[in-house]
Write a protein that holds these residues in place. Sequence first.
Motif, mmCIF file in Angstrom:
data_model
loop_
_atom_site.group_PDB
_atom_site.id
_atom_site.type_symbol
_atom_site.label_atom_id
_atom_site.label_comp_id
_atom_site.label_asym_id
_atom_site.label_seq_id
_atom_site.Cartn_x
_atom_site.Cartn_y
_atom_site.Cartn_z
ATOM 1 N N TRP A 282 0.824 -1.210 0.000
ATOM 2 C CA TRP A 282 0.000 0.000 0.000
ATOM 3 C C TRP A 282 0.860 1.264 0.000
ATOM 4 C CZ3 TRP A 282 -4.780 1.080 -1.165
ATOM 5 C CH2 TRP A 282 -5.256 2.369 -0.877
ATOM 6 N N GLY A 283 0.514 2.203 -0.889
ATOM 7 C CA GLY A 283 1.164 3.511 -0.910
ATOM 8 C C GLY A 283 2.522 3.545 -1.566
ATOM 9 N N ALA A 284 3.023 2.402 -2.043
ATOM 10 C CA ALA A 284 4.351 2.375 -2.660
ATOM 11 C C ALA A 284 4.246 2.715 -4.146
ATOM 12 C CB ALA A 284 4.983 1.003 -2.489
ATOM 13 N N GLU A 285 5.371 3.125 -4.725
ATOM 14 C CA GLU A 285 5.404 3.421 -6.156
ATOM 15 C C GLU A 285 6.662 2.836 -6.762
ATOM 16 O OE1 GLU A 285 5.336 7.656 -6.678
ATOM 17 O OE2 GLU A 285 7.446 7.890 -6.172
ATOM 18 N N PRO A 286 6.660 2.569 -8.069
ATOM 19 C CA PRO A 286 7.824 1.962 -8.719
ATOM 20 C C PRO A 286 9.011 2.915 -8.785
ATOM 21 C CG PRO A 286 6.155 2.533 -10.337
ATOM 22 C CD PRO A 286 5.528 2.733 -8.986
ATOM 23 N N ALA A 287 10.195 2.341 -8.931
ATOM 24 C CA ALA A 287 11.437 3.116 -8.888
ATOM 25 C C ALA A 287 11.501 4.195 -9.955
ATOM 26 C CB ALA A 287 12.635 2.171 -9.011
ATOM 27 N N GLU A 288 10.867 3.963 -11.101
ATOM 28 C CA GLU A 288 10.962 4.968 -12.173
ATOM 29 C C GLU A 288 10.242 6.268 -11.818
ATOM 30 O OE1 GLU A 288 7.782 1.909 -13.573
ATOM 31 O OE2 GLU A 288 9.738 1.891 -12.562
ATOM 32 N N LEU A 289 9.438 6.273 -10.767
ATOM 33 C CA LEU A 289 8.748 7.483 -10.335
ATOM 34 C C LEU A 289 9.420 8.179 -9.160
ATOM 35 C CD1 LEU A 289 5.012 6.323 -10.587
ATOM 36 C CD2 LEU A 289 6.332 7.680 -12.228
ATOM 37 N N TRP A 290 10.497 7.610 -8.652
ATOM 38 C CA TRP A 290 11.173 8.233 -7.520
ATOM 39 C C TRP A 290 11.713 9.610 -7.902
ATOM 40 C CZ3 TRP A 290 14.683 3.583 -5.648
ATOM 41 C CH2 TRP A 290 13.857 2.582 -5.143
ATOM 42 N N GLY A 291 11.764 10.504 -6.932
ATOM 43 C CA GLY A 291 12.365 11.804 -7.133
ATOM 44 C C GLY A 291 13.880 11.721 -7.105
ATOM 45 N N ARG A 292 14.505 12.860 -7.392
ATOM 46 C CA ARG A 292 15.968 12.899 -7.447
ATOM 47 C C ARG A 292 16.512 14.070 -6.632
ATOM 48 N NH1 ARG A 292 18.676 9.954 -11.438
ATOM 49 N NH2 ARG A 292 17.300 8.548 -12.605
ATOM 50 N N VAL A 293 17.655 13.842 -6.041
ATOM 51 C CA VAL A 293 18.366 14.872 -5.281
ATOM 52 C C VAL A 293 19.691 15.147 -5.965
ATOM 53 C CG1 VAL A 293 19.541 15.399 -3.113
ATOM 54 C CG2 VAL A 293 17.295 14.313 -3.073
ATOM 55 N N GLY A 294 19.991 16.426 -6.155
ATOM 56 C CA GLY A 294 21.262 16.770 -6.776
ATOM 57 C C GLY A 294 21.449 18.269 -6.839
ATOM 58 N N ALA A 295 22.535 18.686 -7.474
ATOM 59 C CA ALA A 295 22.832 20.114 -7.616
ATOM 60 C C ALA A 295 23.413 20.353 -9.004
ATOM 61 C CB ALA A 295 23.817 20.577 -6.543
ATOM 62 N N GLY A 296 22.897 21.387 -9.699
ATOM 63 C CA GLY A 296 23.413 21.755 -11.004
ATOM 64 C C GLY A 296 23.100 20.766 -12.099
ATOM 65 N N GLU A 297 22.021 19.981 -11.905
ATOM 66 C CA GLU A 297 21.689 18.946 -12.873
ATOM 67 C C GLU A 297 20.244 19.106 -13.325
ATOM 68 O OE1 GLU A 297 22.652 16.446 -9.762
ATOM 69 O OE2 GLU A 297 24.438 15.573 -10.663
ATOM 70 N N SER A 298 19.814 18.247 -14.250
ATOM 71 C CA SER A 298 18.458 18.305 -14.790
ATOM 72 C C SER A 298 17.732 17.001 -14.476
ATOM 73 C CB SER A 298 18.486 18.541 -16.303
ATOM 74 O OG SER A 298 19.150 19.758 -16.592
ATOM 75 N N PRO A 299 17.036 16.918 -13.356
ATOM 76 C CA PRO A 299 16.385 15.670 -12.947
ATOM 77 C C PRO A 299 15.493 15.020 -13.992
ATOM 78 C CG PRO A 299 16.354 17.238 -11.148
ATOM 79 C CD PRO A 299 16.877 17.977 -12.359
#
Length: 360
Positions: A282-299
């Motif tokens: 319940w409430g989980a989502e597949p890895a391709e929908l995960w957000g991204r953390v970074g700096a100076g990049e284009s998620p």
Amino acid sequence: MGLIGYGLAGSVFHAPLIAATEGLVLDTVVTSNPERQEQARAEFPDVRVAATPEDLLARADELDLVVIASPNKTHVPLATAALKAGLPVVVDKPVAGTAAEARELAALAEERGLLLSVFQNRRWDNDFLTLRALLADGELGDVWRFESRFERWRPLPKGGWRESGDPAEIGGLLYDLGSHVVDQALVLFGPVVCVYAETDVRRPGAETDDDTFIALTHANGVRSHLHVSATTAQLGPRFRVLGSTAGYVKYGLDPQEAALRAGERPDGSGSGSRSGSGSDGWGAEPAELWGRVGAGESPPTGGGRPVRTLPGDYPAYYAAVAKALIDGGPNPVTAVEAAAALDVLEAARRSARDKVAVTL
């Protein structure tokens, strides 16, 4: 528990979540609509059905709590009646049309020694829980800007009270989806000192705001830019959070609403497939929908590192309500907190009307 209202909020959110919560029993559903009465009986064979709130409150001594999931304009009078009948209350958002009314309800509940809680379920969205964890761990450094979007593409109005231009209905996106994004911003970054807003009626035949932007300046210096819209042909990121060391970008909506609409249930008892809740439960989502953390990049094109999205957990709200009633645990969302969000929404309405920034 008695549930007043069996439209979208009552049938999709409240009833299934109540039924899936240990210690809670859905006793009575209140709706005057014959089709919804039959729907309630079909979905919950043991439930009793009442035609009016008065019928329910006449049996107040048989109940432990009333949930109000009826149209917005009824929230205050029904919550007042239930509290005066000696019953704890859960009210769907927005708890009231004004902050003053919300504080009056809070005062009445305190005077009577009764629980009054507001259903702000999106505090338990998967992306919001993930962002809170990232902030708690200091992953972004000092947050400078919080961008939140709750956007849809609905080029034709659906009608009904939610899209009514009658101020008494408390419709429009500012008080609907705006209640969620403002509440989330306040939980994350605290009190607001300045509000600027733009509200527009874009669609032919629309009667109330369907494309709204709210800019908040928090007391701690964070700026929140909040977008709620039914007219977005290309959806932006749900969250874009910019800090001194990194940013977090997350696309897509929490899967729980879609799962509930499809007939899925948190306890696995529903009629729908489990696909809407992800492969991990319940409430989980597949890895391709995960957000991204970074700096100076284009998620959107793969920049930054993927961060697993924590599972969404709408059941946690009613679990907390049960604990508050049975064991004296804390109220998961107080009416005083809801009043603070209404302060912001009222200021946003004034700002859009007068084309000025409003100081709180």
